[in-house]
Scaffold this motif. Structure first.
Motif, short mmCIF file in Angstrom:
data_model
loop_
_atom_site.label_atom_id
_atom_site.label_comp_id
_atom_site.label_asym_id
_atom_site.label_seq_id
_atom_site.Cartn_x
_atom_site.Cartn_y
_atom_site.Cartn_z
N ILE A 1 4.19 -4.27 3.79
CA ILE A 1 4.64 -5.24 2.81
C ILE A 1 5.88 -5.94 3.34
N LEU A 2 5.73 -7.24 3.57
CA LEU A 2 6.77 -7.98 4.28
C LEU A 2 7.71 -8.76 3.38
N GLY A 3 7.22 -9.14 2.21
CA GLY A 3 8.09 -9.96 1.38
C GLY A 3 7.61 -10.08 -0.05
N PHE A 4 8.51 -10.63 -0.85
CA PHE A 4 8.32 -10.78 -2.29
C PHE A 4 7.96 -12.23 -2.59
N PRO B 1 14.78 -0.92 2.82
CA PRO B 1 14.59 -2.29 3.28
C PRO B 1 13.11 -2.59 3.59
N TYR B 2 12.81 -3.86 3.74
CA TYR B 2 11.48 -4.25 4.21
C TYR B 2 11.34 -3.88 5.68
N PRO B 3 10.16 -3.68 6.21
CA PRO B 3 8.91 -3.69 5.45
C PRO B 3 8.66 -2.34 4.77
N TYR B 4 8.01 -2.40 3.61
CA TYR B 4 7.53 -1.17 2.98
C TYR B 4 6.18 -0.86 3.59
N GLN B 5 5.92 0.43 3.78
CA GLN B 5 4.64 0.83 4.36
C GLN B 5 4.04 1.99 3.58
N MET B 6 2.74 2.00 3.51
CA MET B 6 2.06 3.15 2.90
C MET B 6 0.64 3.23 3.43
N GLU B 7 0.05 4.38 3.28
CA GLU B 7 -1.37 4.54 3.59
C GLU B 7 -2.01 5.36 2.48
N ALA B 8 -3.13 4.89 1.97
CA ALA B 8 -3.86 5.62 0.93
C ALA B 8 -5.30 5.15 0.93
N LYS B 9 -6.15 5.95 0.30
CA LYS B 9 -7.55 5.54 0.16
C LYS B 9 -7.71 4.67 -1.08
N VAL B 10 -8.54 3.66 -0.97
CA VAL B 10 -8.81 2.74 -2.08
C VAL B 10 -9.51 3.51 -3.21
N ILE B 11 -8.96 3.37 -4.41
CA ILE B 11 -9.52 4.05 -5.59
C ILE B 11 -10.12 3.01 -6.56
N SER B 12 -10.83 3.49 -7.55
CA SER B 12 -11.35 2.59 -8.59
C SER B 12 -10.18 2.11 -9.43
N ALA C 1 5.92 10.80 -5.36
CA ALA C 1 6.45 11.65 -4.29
C ALA C 1 6.20 11.00 -2.92
N LEU C 2 5.00 10.43 -2.75
CA LEU C 2 4.64 9.84 -1.45
C LEU C 2 5.23 8.44 -1.25
N THR C 3 5.26 7.67 -2.34
CA THR C 3 5.74 6.28 -2.23
C THR C 3 6.76 5.98 -3.34
N PRO C 4 7.93 6.63 -3.24
CA PRO C 4 8.96 6.45 -4.29
C PRO C 4 9.43 5.00 -4.41
N TRP C 5 9.30 4.24 -3.35
CA TRP C 5 9.77 2.84 -3.39
C TRP C 5 8.95 1.98 -4.35
N ILE C 6 7.71 2.40 -4.66
CA ILE C 6 6.89 1.60 -5.59
C ILE C 6 7.55 1.55 -6.97
N ALA C 7 8.14 2.68 -7.38
CA ALA C 7 8.81 2.71 -8.69
C ALA C 7 10.15 1.97 -8.65
#
Ligand code: ADP
Ligand code: MG
Length: 162
Positions: free
Chosen positions: A113-116, A2-13, A34-40
């Motif tokens: 991430i709160l909504g679509f 469910p919402y909210p989705y959350q993640m933390e990562a460093k900004v890449i190019s 592995a870290l953010t399976p919800w993205i897929a």
């Protein structure tokens, strides 16, 4: 999930397409199944929420008076394949709704991430793509301004000084 989705990562190019020159820079984040399976698992499209950035002390956009580690900004986020650019790998890109004077590559970013907003679309022209992204930014600002979302801001770590 469910919402909210959350993640933390460093900004890449990102893909180096010059989104910045178009006025809509997108901070790219690593898509790690592995870290953010919800993205897929979630639909490709545009989402809204908050980004919290750990800007280093020397960064010009860091509020001088603040000693908070993270600073919160509203954001719109694209998750998907960007059909206009015919990508083959899924990307996660965040346009922060704030005018920065310097880049923040390699800076830790926390997302809430709160909504679509809408599904991913293909475009006939770059102008049409930019027009839709600007509309998405308005939708995100409008949604986050609603009273209903006020408590959500407390879920992302940082000081709300923007
Ligand atoms: P790339 O292809 O490397 O992602 P972009 O043209 O999309 O290049 O620019 C993204 C970079 O611009 C971000 O990584 C960040 O350092 C910087 N940037 C500056 N302002 C913003 C903003 N408002 N939102 C997102 N990124 C920004
Ligand atoms: Mg980018």
């Amino acid at each position: 999930t469910p919402y909210p989705y959350q993640m933390e990562a460093k900004v890449i190019s990102g893909f180096g397409r010059g989104s910045k020159e178009l006025g809509i820079p997108t901070a790219n984040l690593p898509v790690d199944d592995a870290l953010t399976p919800w993205i897929a698992a979630i639909p490709s499209g545009v989402y809204f929420g908050y980004a919290s950035l750990a800007l280093p002390p020397a960064h010009p956009d860091r509020p001088a008076a603040s000693d908070a580690a993270f600073h919160i900004f509203p954001m719109v986020m694209s998750i998907g394949y960007n059909p206009f650019y015919k990508n083959t790998v899924r990307s996660a890109e965040v346009h922060v709704l704030h005018k920065f004077t310097a880049d923040f590559y390699d800076v830790p970013m926390r997302l809430l991430i709160l909504g679509f907003i809408r599904e991913e679309k293909d475009y006939k022209s770059l102008d049409a793509l930019i027009e839709d992204i600007n509309f998405d930014c308005d939708v995100a600002r409008g949604s986050l301004a609603r009273e209903h979302w006020a408590p959500a801001k407390g879920l992302v770590v940082g000081s709300p000084d923007v």
